[in-house]
Design a protein around this motif. Structure first.
Motif, PDB file in Angstrom:
ATOM      1  N   SER A 118       0.855  -1.096  -0.043  1.00 29.97           N
ATOM      2  CA  SER A 118      -0.049  -0.090  -0.103  1.00 29.97           C
ATOM      3  C   SER A 118       1.022   1.197  -0.032  1.00 29.97           C
ATOM      4  N   ALA A 119       0.191   2.504  -0.630  1.00 30.57           N
ATOM      5  CA  ALA A 119       1.008   3.342  -0.432  1.00 30.57           C
ATOM      6  C   ALA A 119       0.887   4.127   1.088  1.00 30.57           C
ATOM      7  N   ARG A 120      -0.259   3.905   1.875  1.00 31.44           N
ATOM      8  CA  ARG A 120      -0.305   3.980   3.258  1.00 31.44           C
ATOM      9  C   ARG A 120      -1.163   2.930   3.842  1.00 31.44           C
ATOM     10  N   PHE A 121      -0.413   2.352   4.808  1.00 31.69           N
ATOM     11  CA  PHE A 121      -1.172   1.008   5.436  1.00 31.69           C
ATOM     12  C   PHE A 121      -1.915   1.389   6.464  1.00 31.69           C
ATOM     13  N   GLY A 122      -3.334   1.555   6.356  1.00 28.21           N
ATOM     14  CA  GLY A 122      -4.322   1.798   7.356  1.00 28.21           C
ATOM     15  C   GLY A 122      -4.142   3.049   7.705  1.00 28.21           C
ATOM     16  N   ALA A 207      -7.441 -11.191  -3.774  1.00 35.05           N
ATOM     17  CA  ALA A 207      -8.767 -10.649  -3.733  1.00 35.05           C
ATOM     18  C   ALA A 207      -9.453 -10.540  -2.376  1.00 35.05           C
ATOM     19  N   GLU A 208      -9.072 -11.201  -1.523  1.00 33.07           N
ATOM     20  CA  GLU A 208      -9.537 -11.370   0.060  1.00 33.07           C
ATOM     21  C   GLU A 208      -8.675 -10.809   0.960  1.00 33.07           C
ATOM     22  N   ASP A 209      -7.739 -10.114   0.673  1.00 39.72           N
ATOM     23  CA  ASP A 209      -6.935  -9.409   1.778  1.00 39.72           C
ATOM     24  C   ASP A 209      -7.590  -8.340   2.205  1.00 39.72           C
ATOM     25  N   PRO A 214      -7.628  -4.832  -2.193  1.00 38.75           N
ATOM     26  CA  PRO A 214      -7.462  -4.559  -3.468  1.00 38.75           C
ATOM     27  C   PRO A 214      -7.622  -3.114  -3.731  1.00 38.75           C
ATOM     28  N   ALA A 215      -8.446  -2.374  -2.942  1.00 35.54           N
ATOM     29  CA  ALA A 215      -8.526  -0.979  -3.058  1.00 35.54           C
ATOM     30  C   ALA A 215      -7.425  -0.125  -2.942  1.00 35.54           C
ATOM     31  N   ASP A 216      -6.418  -0.568  -1.996  1.00 39.69           N
ATOM     32  CA  ASP A 216      -5.100  -0.095  -1.692  1.00 39.69           C
ATOM     33  C   ASP A 216      -4.197  -0.289  -3.276  1.00 39.69           C
ATOM     34  N   ALA A 217      -4.329  -1.540  -3.489  1.00 37.10           N
ATOM     35  CA  ALA A 217      -3.516  -1.805  -4.598  1.00 37.10           C
ATOM     36  C   ALA A 217      -3.998  -1.049  -5.913  1.00 37.10           C
ATOM     37  N   VAL A 219      -4.919   2.152  -5.821  1.00 38.22           N
ATOM     38  CA  VAL A 219      -4.089   3.403  -5.546  1.00 38.22           C
ATOM     39  C   VAL A 219      -2.863   3.471  -6.120  1.00 38.22           C
ATOM     40  N   LEU A 220      -2.121   2.222  -5.714  1.00 38.18           N
ATOM     41  CA  LEU A 220      -0.784   2.185  -6.251  1.00 38.18           C
ATOM     42  C   LEU A 220      -0.605   2.118  -7.679  1.00 38.18           C
ATOM     43  N   VAL A 221      -1.508   1.392  -8.385  1.00 39.08           N
ATOM     44  CA  VAL A 221      -1.547   1.020 -10.032  1.00 39.08           C
ATOM     45  C   VAL A 221      -1.854   2.527 -10.649  1.00 39.08           C
ATOM     46  N   ALA A 222      -2.726   3.199  -9.866  1.00 38.90           N
ATOM     47  CA  ALA A 222      -3.282   4.419 -10.517  1.00 38.90           C
ATOM     48  C   ALA A 222      -2.468   5.676 -10.247  1.00 38.90           C
ATOM     49  N   GLY A 223      -1.376   5.564  -9.271  1.00 39.84           N
ATOM     50  CA  GLY A 223      -0.562   6.452  -9.141  1.00 39.84           C
ATOM     51  C   GLY A 223       0.958   6.306  -9.833  1.00 39.84           C
ATOM     52  N   ILE A 224       1.187   5.108 -10.081  1.00 41.32           N
ATOM     53  CA  ILE A 224       2.550   4.802 -10.665  1.00 41.32           C
ATOM     54  C   ILE A 224       2.418   4.481 -12.095  1.00 41.32           C
ATOM     55  N   PRO A 225       3.061   5.524 -12.742  1.00 38.56           N
ATOM     56  CA  PRO A 225       3.163   5.576 -14.229  1.00 38.56           C
ATOM     57  C   PRO A 225       3.162   4.339 -14.833  1.00 38.56           C
ATOM     58  N   ASP A 226       4.045   3.461 -14.859  1.00 41.08           N
ATOM     59  CA  ASP A 226       4.290   2.079 -15.257  1.00 41.08           C
ATOM     60  C   ASP A 226       3.792   0.886 -14.445  1.00 41.08           C
ATOM     61  N   ALA A 227       2.671   0.929 -14.132  1.00 41.24           N
ATOM     62  CA  ALA A 227       2.274  -0.189 -13.146  1.00 41.24           C
ATOM     63  C   ALA A 227       1.347  -1.132 -13.966  1.00 41.24           C
ATOM     64  N   ARG A 228       1.288  -2.195 -13.467  1.00 39.53           N
ATOM     65  CA  ARG A 228       0.186  -3.122 -13.554  1.00 39.53           C
ATOM     66  C   ARG A 228      -0.493  -3.980 -12.519  1.00 39.53           C
ATOM     67  N   LEU A 229      -1.664  -4.342 -12.605  1.00 41.06           N
ATOM     68  CA  LEU A 229      -2.397  -4.905 -11.354  1.00 41.06           C
ATOM     69  C   LEU A 229      -2.342  -6.296 -11.535  1.00 41.06           C
ATOM     70  N   ALA A 230      -2.239  -7.111 -10.666  1.00 42.40           N
ATOM     71  CA  ALA A 230      -2.439  -8.639 -10.628  1.00 42.40           C
ATOM     72  C   ALA A 230      -3.554  -8.867  -9.324  1.00 42.40           C
TER      73      ALA A 230
END
Length: 439
Positions: A118-122, A207-209, A214-217, A219-230
């Protein structure tokens, strides 16, 4: 095994010495063994170096209270090994180290994978309260509850040996180092800096973390220019343990197709990327949250980066607000900020700048000592509402319930028994709330 010093981390190397180097960072409360089931396949391509957090897995107990401190210790370790550039995959707090590497030492990274990160954990409040619980009760309550945070119920029921392994990993961790790591996570927040991550990044999440959802993931993918989500279905926080084959396949595909070269390096740990496999063509960004896939491995998608907004506050106010939040907690400060209006706003700004930005920030006394003084003064003057939230702050500043009891006993001698009686009632209530393992 390293001969660990204060400056270095405990580590283990596997795989061919001349292969490209891949670093693997663990989750809080785990050891490098959380990656055991990835090693056979990864060492076919890379020289894999796994490390333990301080006080984990028998590593020397030299606490690190900031993610940047862990990053610096890792780089010292790699410098001692002659490793210059490398790929990196980290889980949870190990992912925070990876993000910090990408932001502060981008020239060292060839490719990055962030697992259950996460970009920020909780919230900072939750991490500091966990530190209070550990300081008061030890690690056993955290250890016993770890399986429900780390694994899906079905996996935990079917794999009792792995559940027991997880509990023992946490139980044998040094409490002081665990508390320090909680403090490091409390202060970690790179949401505004994600656009500066310039290395190809895989963001992998179960998916059940519920710990790093997944919402935190996204955020990471939306913010990092060259990122992909799995997104790995049917999986919780420790995806490398719960779904080893799916996670290994995703890591191999990511690092073999996205490893950045274009640099020269010589020596025993020179890195040359493995032969690339065909690059997956990502689908267009979805307009709504993607559905959980039915297969063992999730689709990988690109998401556009959001534009950060907001202007900086005045320097004195900003410094005071940072200390105020660290001491009193976000929840308390957010309530105070939400309640202020034209009548009280100037006073709130004043105490933020003066009390927190100047007095609490002075280097002459540490926060532990300042909390002792504050508790005494508030009890003596009968300010019981403020005594309540400063008792909470004192716990998070490192005072134990035993120390708070001694402060109030001292207060009874010099300020009167009725004063101390009222103060004990307030402090007892707060301590019970804050130190409950299920709070």
């Amino acid at each position: 095994m390293s001969e660990t010093t204060t400056e270095a981390l405990q580590y283990r190397c596997d795989g061919p010495e001349q292969a490209p180097v891949l670093i693997m960072g663990p989750s809080l409360g785990t050891t490098w063994h959380m990656w055991d089931r990835q090693i056979p396949e990864l060492t076919r391509h890379w020289r894999v170096i796994r490390f333990d957090l301080p006080g984990h897995g028998g590593a020397p107990a030299h606490p690190a209270t900031a993610i940047g401190d862990l990053t610096d210790r890792l780089l010292v370790t790699l410098d001692q090994l002659g490793v210059d550039r490398f790929g990196y995959v980290g889980c949870s707090i190990g992912g925070a180290v990876g993000a910090d590497l990408a932001l502060r030492h981008p020239h060292r990274l060839a490719s990055l994978a962030l697992v259950a990160s996460s970009a920020r954990f909780g919230t900072a409040d939750a991490w500091r309260q966990r530190g209070v619980v550990v300081r008061t009760n030890g690690l056993d309550p955290i250890a016993r509850s770890s399986p429900e945070r780390w694994f899906t119920p079905g996996f935990a029921a079917a794999q009792p040996a792995i559940v027991e392994w997880a509990v023992q990993m946490v139980r044998t961790t040094d409490p002081g180092c665990y508390i320090a790591a909680c403090e490091a996570l409390a202060s970690f927040d790179v949401r505004a800096e994600l656009g500066r991550v310039g290395v190809p990044t895989l963001v992998l999440v179960g998916a059940e973390d519920q710990v790093s959802p997944p919402a935190d993931a996204r955020v990471l993918v939306a913010g990092i220019p060259d990122a992909r989500l799995a997104l790995v279905p049917g999986t919780s926080h420790l995806a490398p343990v719960e779904q080893p084959a799916a996670v290994t396949d995703l890591l191999v595909r990511h690092f073999t197709t996205s490893w950045q070269s274009g640099y020269e390096q010589t020596g025993p740990h020179a890195i040359t990327p493995p032969a690339p496999k065909p690059q997956l063509t990502p689908p267009p960004p979805p307009t709504t949250a993607p559905a959980v896939p039915s297969g063992p491995v999730a689709a990988i998608a690109s998401v556009e980066q959001p534009v950060a907004t907001g202007g900086p506050a005045a320097e004195a106010y900003e410094a005071g607000m940072k200390v105020r939040r660290e001491v009193l907690g976000d929840a308390h400060v957010d309530r105070a900020e939400a309640a202020k209006d034209d009548f009280t706003g100037d006073f709130q700004d004043f105490i933020t700048r003066y009390a927190w930005g100047e007095v609490w920030s002075r280097p002459g006394l540490d926060r532990h000592t300042r909390s002792v003084i504050t508790l005494t003064a508030l009890a003596a003057r009968g300010h019981l509402d403020e005594l309540a939230f400063h008792t909470r702050a004192a716990l998070r500043n490192g005072l134990t319930p035993e120390e708070i009891k001694e402060v109030l006993l001292q207060t009874a001698v010099y300020c009167g028994v009725p004063t101390a009686n009222s103060a004990f009632a307030v402090a007892q209530r707060v301590i019970r709330e804050e130190t409950s393992p299920h709070a």
